[in-house]
Write a protein that holds these residues in place. Structure first.
Motif, mmCIF file in Angstrom:
data_model
loop_
_atom_site.group_PDB
_atom_site.id
_atom_site.type_symbol
_atom_site.label_atom_id
_atom_site.label_comp_id
_atom_site.label_asym_id
_atom_site.label_seq_id
_atom_site.Cartn_x
_atom_site.Cartn_y
_atom_site.Cartn_z
ATOM 1 N N LEU A 195 -5.999 -4.835 -9.762
ATOM 2 C CA LEU A 195 -4.901 -4.806 -9.099
ATOM 3 C C LEU A 195 -3.783 -6.187 -9.486
ATOM 4 C CD1 LEU A 195 -6.789 -4.355 -5.577
ATOM 5 C CD2 LEU A 195 -4.272 -3.414 -6.241
ATOM 6 N N LYS A 196 -4.564 -7.121 -10.432
ATOM 7 C CA LYS A 196 -4.099 -8.213 -10.769
ATOM 8 C C LYS A 196 -3.198 -7.760 -11.912
ATOM 9 C CE LYS A 196 -7.774 -11.259 -9.214
ATOM 10 N NZ LYS A 196 -8.897 -12.155 -9.596
ATOM 11 N N GLN A 197 -3.428 -6.618 -12.370
ATOM 12 C CA GLN A 197 -2.391 -6.244 -13.400
ATOM 13 C C GLN A 197 -1.059 -5.694 -13.008
ATOM 14 O OE1 GLN A 197 -3.472 -6.506 -16.710
ATOM 15 N NE2 GLN A 197 -5.246 -7.460 -15.968
ATOM 16 N N SER A 198 -0.993 -5.627 -11.862
ATOM 17 C CA SER A 198 0.317 -5.303 -11.224
ATOM 18 C C SER A 198 1.012 -6.491 -10.968
ATOM 19 C CB SER A 198 -0.019 -4.487 -9.827
ATOM 20 O OG SER A 198 1.177 -4.184 -9.084
ATOM 21 N N SER A 199 2.363 -6.307 -11.082
ATOM 22 C CA SER A 199 3.225 -7.656 -11.028
ATOM 23 C C SER A 199 3.103 -8.068 -9.428
ATOM 24 C CB SER A 199 4.627 -7.340 -11.514
ATOM 25 O OG SER A 199 5.269 -6.092 -10.787
ATOM 26 N N LYS A 200 3.067 -7.105 -8.520
ATOM 27 C CA LYS A 200 3.151 -7.402 -7.161
ATOM 28 C C LYS A 200 2.283 -6.313 -6.309
ATOM 29 C CE LYS A 200 4.599 -10.139 -3.677
ATOM 30 N NZ LYS A 200 4.312 -11.462 -3.466
ATOM 31 N N ALA A 201 0.828 -6.398 -6.524
ATOM 32 C CA ALA A 201 -0.055 -5.312 -5.827
ATOM 33 C C ALA A 201 -0.199 -5.652 -4.280
ATOM 34 C CB ALA A 201 -1.303 -5.513 -6.442
ATOM 35 N N ARG A 202 -0.423 -4.297 -3.706
ATOM 36 C CA ARG A 202 -0.508 -4.286 -2.084
ATOM 37 C C ARG A 202 -1.923 -3.668 -1.887
ATOM 38 N NH1 ARG A 202 5.364 -2.361 0.107
ATOM 39 N NH2 ARG A 202 6.761 -3.744 -1.321
ATOM 40 N N ILE A 203 -2.394 -3.981 -0.871
ATOM 41 C CA ILE A 203 -3.679 -3.736 -0.521
ATOM 42 C C ILE A 203 -3.659 -3.160 1.150
ATOM 43 C CG2 ILE A 203 -6.231 -3.857 0.341
ATOM 44 C CD1 ILE A 203 -6.308 -5.980 -2.219
ATOM 45 N N VAL A 204 -3.613 -2.051 1.700
ATOM 46 C CA VAL A 204 -3.659 -1.577 2.953
ATOM 47 C C VAL A 204 -4.786 -1.136 3.663
ATOM 48 C CG1 VAL A 204 -2.182 -0.106 4.384
ATOM 49 C CG2 VAL A 204 -1.151 -0.780 2.583
ATOM 50 N N ASN A 205 -5.197 -1.948 4.518
ATOM 51 C CA ASN A 205 -6.606 -1.614 5.160
ATOM 52 C C ASN A 205 -6.485 -1.057 6.438
ATOM 53 O OD1 ASN A 205 -7.956 -2.656 2.804
ATOM 54 N ND2 ASN A 205 -8.155 -4.629 3.856
ATOM 55 N N LEU A 206 -6.927 0.317 6.753
ATOM 56 C CA LEU A 206 -6.766 1.076 7.965
ATOM 57 C C LEU A 206 -7.684 0.438 9.020
ATOM 58 C CD1 LEU A 206 -5.097 3.651 8.278
ATOM 59 C CD2 LEU A 206 -5.243 2.723 6.097
ATOM 60 N N SER A 207 -6.930 -0.395 9.903
ATOM 61 C CA SER A 207 -7.618 -0.932 11.194
ATOM 62 C C SER A 207 -7.527 0.109 12.243
ATOM 63 C CB SER A 207 -7.101 -2.186 11.299
ATOM 64 O OG SER A 207 -7.764 -2.646 12.325
#
Length: 284
Positions: free
Chosen positions: A130-142
Protein backbone atom coordinates in the motif's frame (compact mmCIF):
# COMPACT_ATOMS: atom_id res chain seq x y z
CA UNK A 1 -13.17 8.80 -10.99
CA UNK A 2 -9.43 9.03 -11.04
CA UNK A 3 -6.86 6.98 -12.93
CA UNK A 4 -6.80 3.21 -12.96
CA UNK A 5 -6.32 1.67 -9.53
CA UNK A 6 -5.13 -1.75 -8.39
CA UNK A 7 -7.77 -2.97 -5.94
CA UNK A 8 -8.08 -6.04 -3.69
CA UNK A 9 -11.52 -6.90 -2.31
CA UNK A 10 -11.85 -9.65 0.27
CA UNK A 11 -15.01 -11.74 0.42
CA UNK A 12 -15.82 -10.88 -3.18
CA UNK A 13 -17.41 -14.06 -4.52
CA UNK A 14 -20.91 -12.87 -3.61
CA UNK A 15 -22.83 -10.02 -2.00
CA UNK A 16 -21.68 -6.42 -2.14
CA UNK A 17 -18.05 -7.45 -2.52
CA UNK A 18 -18.81 -9.15 -5.83
CA UNK A 19 -21.02 -6.27 -7.01
CA UNK A 20 -18.30 -3.75 -6.18
CA UNK A 21 -15.74 -5.86 -8.07
CA UNK A 22 -17.96 -5.87 -11.15
CA UNK A 23 -18.52 -2.09 -10.97
CA UNK A 24 -14.83 -1.33 -10.49
CA UNK A 25 -13.66 -3.64 -13.29
CA UNK A 26 -16.28 -2.17 -15.61
CA UNK A 27 -14.83 1.28 -14.80
CA UNK A 28 -11.41 0.03 -15.93
CA UNK A 29 -9.76 -0.75 -12.59
CA UNK A 30 -7.52 -3.76 -11.96
CA UNK A 31 -9.49 -5.89 -9.50
CA UNK A 32 -8.23 -8.81 -7.45
CA UNK A 33 -10.84 -10.92 -5.74
CA UNK A 34 -10.77 -13.24 -2.76
CA UNK A 35 -12.85 -16.24 -1.75
CA UNK A 36 -12.50 -19.38 0.30
CA UNK A 37 -13.73 -21.75 -2.44
CA UNK A 38 -11.38 -22.03 -5.43
CA UNK A 39 -14.07 -23.12 -7.91
CA UNK A 40 -16.47 -20.36 -6.94
CA UNK A 41 -13.64 -17.82 -7.05
CA UNK A 42 -12.64 -18.93 -10.57
CA UNK A 43 -16.24 -18.57 -11.72
CA UNK A 44 -16.56 -15.03 -10.32
CA UNK A 45 -13.18 -14.01 -11.77
CA UNK A 46 -14.52 -15.04 -15.19
CA UNK A 47 -17.67 -12.94 -14.60
CA UNK A 48 -15.60 -9.91 -13.65
CA UNK A 49 -13.24 -10.38 -16.60
CA UNK A 50 -16.27 -10.40 -18.91
CA UNK A 51 -17.25 -6.85 -17.92
CA UNK A 52 -13.75 -5.41 -17.44
CA UNK A 53 -12.72 -2.56 -19.74
CA UNK A 54 -9.38 -1.23 -20.95
CA UNK A 55 -6.18 -2.76 -19.60
CA UNK A 56 -8.11 -4.13 -16.62
CA UNK A 57 -9.11 -7.16 -18.70
CA UNK A 58 -5.59 -8.56 -18.24
CA UNK A 59 -5.46 -7.72 -14.54
CA UNK A 60 -8.43 -9.52 -13.01
CA UNK A 61 -7.40 -12.39 -10.76
CA UNK A 62 -7.92 -13.72 -7.27
CA UNK A 63 -6.63 -15.38 -4.14
CA UNK A 64 -8.01 -18.31 -2.13
CA UNK A 65 -7.99 -18.26 1.67
CA UNK A 66 -10.23 -19.38 4.51
CA UNK A 67 -10.34 -16.32 6.76
CA UNK A 68 -11.22 -18.42 9.81
CA UNK A 69 -7.62 -19.70 9.60
CA UNK A 70 -5.12 -16.89 10.18
CA UNK A 71 -2.25 -19.00 8.84
CA UNK A 72 -4.14 -19.10 5.52
CA UNK A 73 -4.63 -15.32 5.72
CA UNK A 74 -0.89 -14.75 6.11
CA UNK A 75 -0.16 -17.12 3.23
CA UNK A 76 -2.57 -15.13 1.07
CA UNK A 77 -0.77 -11.92 2.09
CA UNK A 78 2.51 -13.48 0.94
CA UNK A 79 0.90 -14.43 -2.39
CA UNK A 80 -0.47 -10.89 -2.86
CA UNK A 81 2.91 -9.35 -2.04
CA UNK A 82 4.61 -11.62 -4.57
CA UNK A 83 2.06 -11.04 -7.33
CA UNK A 84 1.40 -7.29 -7.16
CA UNK A 85 3.95 -4.48 -7.49
CA UNK A 86 1.67 -2.10 -5.57
CA UNK A 87 -1.81 -1.88 -4.10
CA UNK A 88 -3.89 1.28 -4.32
CA UNK A 89 -7.03 0.11 -2.53
CA UNK A 90 -7.73 -2.66 -0.02
CA UNK A 91 -11.40 -3.30 0.74
CA UNK A 92 -11.74 -5.53 3.80
CA UNK A 93 -15.21 -6.79 2.98
CA UNK A 94 -15.13 -10.47 4.04
CA UNK A 95 -17.47 -11.09 6.94
CA UNK A 96 -19.53 -13.73 8.70
CA UNK A 97 -22.66 -13.58 10.84
CA UNK A 98 -24.39 -16.94 11.20
CA UNK A 99 -22.55 -20.23 10.87
CA UNK A 100 -22.96 -23.87 11.80
CA UNK A 101 -19.52 -23.90 13.45
CA UNK A 102 -19.04 -20.74 15.49
CA UNK A 103 -15.73 -21.81 17.05
CA UNK A 104 -12.50 -22.06 15.08
CA UNK A 105 -9.92 -24.84 15.43
CA UNK A 106 -8.04 -22.49 17.77
CA UNK A 107 -11.05 -22.14 20.08
CA UNK A 108 -11.94 -18.59 19.08
CA UNK A 109 -15.30 -17.22 17.95
CA UNK A 110 -15.24 -17.26 14.16
CA UNK A 111 -16.79 -13.76 13.98
CA UNK A 112 -13.86 -12.21 15.85
CA UNK A 113 -11.44 -14.08 13.58
CA UNK A 114 -13.05 -13.46 10.17
CA UNK A 115 -14.45 -9.97 10.83
CA UNK A 116 -11.53 -8.50 12.75
CA UNK A 117 -8.36 -10.57 13.21
CA UNK A 118 -8.16 -11.66 9.55
CA UNK A 119 -8.36 -8.10 8.13
CA UNK A 120 -6.02 -6.91 10.89
CA UNK A 121 -3.37 -9.46 9.91
CA UNK A 122 -3.91 -9.12 6.16
CA UNK A 123 -3.77 -5.33 6.19
CA UNK A 124 -0.63 -5.14 8.32
CA UNK A 125 1.07 -7.66 6.03
CA UNK A 126 0.08 -5.62 2.95
CA UNK A 127 1.13 -2.19 4.26
CA UNK A 128 4.43 -2.30 2.29
CA UNK A 129 2.41 -2.77 -0.94
CA UNK A 130 0.00 0.00 0.00
CA UNK A 131 2.94 2.32 0.66
CA UNK A 132 4.00 1.79 -2.97
CA UNK A 133 0.85 3.67 -4.01
CA UNK A 134 0.97 7.45 -4.13
CA UNK A 135 -2.30 7.72 -2.17
CA UNK A 136 -3.63 4.36 -0.98
CA UNK A 137 -6.99 3.70 0.62
CA UNK A 138 -8.15 1.06 3.07
CA UNK A 139 -11.92 0.57 3.35
CA UNK A 140 -13.04 -1.54 6.31
CA UNK A 141 -16.55 -2.96 6.38
CA UNK A 142 -18.13 -2.04 9.68
CA UNK A 143 -21.81 -2.28 10.56
CA UNK A 144 -24.62 -0.41 12.27
CA UNK A 145 -24.32 -3.24 14.81
CA UNK A 146 -21.44 -2.29 17.14
CA UNK A 147 -21.28 -3.46 20.77
CA UNK A 148 -18.65 -3.22 23.53
CA UNK A 149 -16.16 -6.09 23.42
CA UNK A 150 -16.17 -8.85 26.03
CA UNK A 151 -12.52 -9.83 26.24
CA UNK A 152 -13.45 -13.15 27.82
CA UNK A 153 -15.33 -13.89 24.60
CA UNK A 154 -12.55 -12.40 22.47
CA UNK A 155 -9.98 -14.85 23.87
CA UNK A 156 -12.39 -17.79 23.66
CA UNK A 157 -13.33 -18.14 27.32
CA UNK A 158 -16.97 -17.18 26.87
CA UNK A 159 -19.54 -18.03 24.19
CA UNK A 160 -21.70 -15.38 22.54
CA UNK A 161 -24.82 -15.62 20.39
CA UNK A 162 -24.52 -14.68 16.72
CA UNK A 163 -25.79 -11.13 17.13
CA UNK A 164 -23.48 -10.26 20.02
CA UNK A 165 -20.42 -11.86 18.41
CA UNK A 166 -21.04 -10.04 15.15
CA UNK A 167 -21.62 -6.64 16.78
CA UNK A 168 -18.55 -6.94 19.01
CA UNK A 169 -16.34 -8.03 16.10
CA UNK A 170 -17.53 -5.07 14.02
CA UNK A 171 -16.79 -2.63 16.83
CA UNK A 172 -13.30 -4.16 17.12
CA UNK A 173 -12.78 -3.56 13.39
CA UNK A 174 -14.02 0.02 13.70
CA UNK A 175 -11.81 0.79 16.72
CA UNK A 176 -8.78 -0.60 14.89
CA UNK A 177 -9.68 1.41 11.77
CA UNK A 178 -9.55 4.69 13.69
CA UNK A 179 -6.19 3.75 15.23
CA UNK A 180 -4.76 2.51 11.92
CA UNK A 181 -5.69 5.79 10.24
CA UNK A 182 -3.46 7.64 12.72
CA UNK A 183 -0.59 5.19 12.31
CA UNK A 184 -0.44 5.21 8.49
CA UNK A 185 -1.28 8.87 7.84
CA UNK A 186 2.39 9.76 7.32
CA UNK A 187 2.60 7.01 4.66
CA UNK A 188 -0.11 8.64 2.57
CA UNK A 189 -2.64 5.90 3.34
CA UNK A 190 -6.27 6.79 4.11
CA UNK A 191 -8.51 4.55 6.22
CA UNK A 192 -12.30 4.67 6.36
CA UNK A 193 -14.68 2.37 8.19
CA UNK A 194 -18.10 2.05 6.58
CA UNK A 195 -21.49 0.73 7.53
CA UNK A 196 -22.56 -0.10 3.94
CA UNK A 197 -26.23 -0.08 4.91
CA UNK A 198 -28.41 -2.16 7.18
CA UNK A 199 -30.24 -5.25 5.92
CA UNK A 200 -29.05 -5.10 2.34
CA UNK A 201 -30.26 -7.81 -0.03
CA UNK A 202 -27.33 -10.22 0.38
CA UNK A 203 -26.90 -13.90 1.23
CA UNK A 204 -25.47 -13.07 4.67
CA UNK A 205 -28.46 -10.88 5.58
CA UNK A 206 -30.91 -13.43 4.21
CA UNK A 207 -29.37 -16.22 6.29
CA UNK A 208 -29.36 -14.04 9.40
CA UNK A 209 -32.70 -12.23 9.13
CA UNK A 210 -34.70 -13.63 6.22
CA UNK A 211 -35.62 -10.16 4.92
CA UNK A 212 -33.98 -6.94 3.70
CA UNK A 213 -34.53 -3.18 3.53
CA UNK A 214 -32.39 -2.08 0.59
CA UNK A 215 -30.78 -3.49 -2.54
CA UNK A 216 -27.23 -4.80 -2.36
CA UNK A 217 -26.37 -2.12 -4.95
CA UNK A 218 -26.66 0.51 -2.22
CA UNK A 219 -23.75 -1.09 -0.37
CA UNK A 220 -21.72 -1.80 -3.50
CA UNK A 221 -22.11 1.80 -4.67
CA UNK A 222 -20.67 3.27 -1.48
CA UNK A 223 -17.78 0.78 -1.51
CA UNK A 224 -17.00 1.76 -5.10
CA UNK A 225 -17.13 5.48 -4.27
CA UNK A 226 -14.99 5.17 -1.14
CA UNK A 227 -12.47 3.12 -3.11
CA UNK A 228 -11.87 5.39 -6.09
CA UNK A 229 -13.90 8.62 -6.07
CA UNK A 230 -11.95 11.88 -5.79
CA UNK A 231 -14.72 13.04 -3.47
CA UNK A 232 -13.14 10.96 -0.68
CA UNK A 233 -9.48 11.62 -1.54
CA UNK A 234 -8.79 13.50 1.69
CA UNK A 235 -11.00 11.57 4.11
CA UNK A 236 -9.33 9.36 6.69
CA UNK A 237 -9.99 8.23 10.24
CA UNK A 238 -13.70 8.55 9.63
CA UNK A 239 -16.81 6.39 9.82
CA UNK A 240 -19.25 6.51 6.90
CA UNK A 241 -22.79 5.56 7.92
CA UNK A 242 -24.76 4.58 4.85
CA UNK A 243 -27.99 4.47 6.88
CA UNK A 244 -28.21 8.13 7.91
CA UNK A 245 -29.86 10.01 5.07
CA UNK A 246 -33.30 11.48 5.71
CA UNK A 247 -33.86 8.58 8.09
CA UNK A 248 -35.07 6.56 5.13
CA UNK A 249 -34.08 2.94 4.64
CA UNK A 250 -34.24 3.28 0.88
CA UNK A 251 -32.20 6.49 0.61
CA UNK A 252 -29.48 6.48 -2.04
CA UNK A 253 -26.55 7.28 0.23
CA UNK A 254 -25.69 8.18 3.80
CA UNK A 255 -22.91 10.42 5.13
CA UNK A 256 -20.07 10.51 7.61
CA UNK A 257 -21.30 9.93 11.13
CA UNK A 258 -20.29 8.84 14.61
CA UNK A 259 -19.22 5.26 15.31
CA UNK A 260 -19.67 3.67 18.74
CA UNK A 261 -17.98 5.80 21.43
CA UNK A 262 -15.34 3.08 22.04
CA UNK A 263 -14.04 3.62 18.50
CA UNK A 264 -12.97 7.14 19.53
CA UNK A 265 -11.66 6.18 22.99
CA UNK A 266 -7.83 5.96 23.04
CA UNK A 267 -7.77 3.84 26.21
CA UNK A 268 -10.32 1.39 24.83
CA UNK A 269 -8.35 1.14 21.58
CA UNK A 270 -5.11 0.52 23.49
CA UNK A 271 -6.79 -2.30 25.41
CA UNK A 272 -8.02 -3.84 22.16
CA UNK A 273 -4.51 -3.69 20.67
CA UNK A 274 -3.00 -5.30 23.76
CA UNK A 275 -5.59 -8.11 23.77
CA UNK A 276 -5.16 -8.58 20.02
CA UNK A 277 -1.40 -9.02 20.34
CA UNK A 278 -1.87 -11.55 23.15
CA UNK A 279 -4.32 -13.61 21.08
CA UNK A 280 -2.09 -13.53 18.00
CA UNK A 281 0.99 -14.53 20.00
CA UNK A 282 -0.92 -17.51 21.41
CA UNK A 283 -1.76 -18.70 17.89
CA UNK A 284 1.65 -18.64 16.20
Amino acid sequence: MSKTKTILITGSTDGIGKLAALKLAEAGHQVYLHGRDADKLASVIAEVQAVATGDAVDHIDGFVADFSDLTAVLKMATDVNEKLPKLDVLINNAGIYTTASAITKDGLDVRFVVNYLAPYELTNALLPLLKQSSKARIVNLSSAAQAPISYKAFVGQERLDDKAAYAQSKLALTMWSMDLADRVASDGINVIAVNPGSLLNTKMVDEAYGHHWSSADKGANILTALAVSDEFADDTGKYFDNDIKDGAHGAARGEFGQPHADALDKEAIAELESQTQQVLQSLY
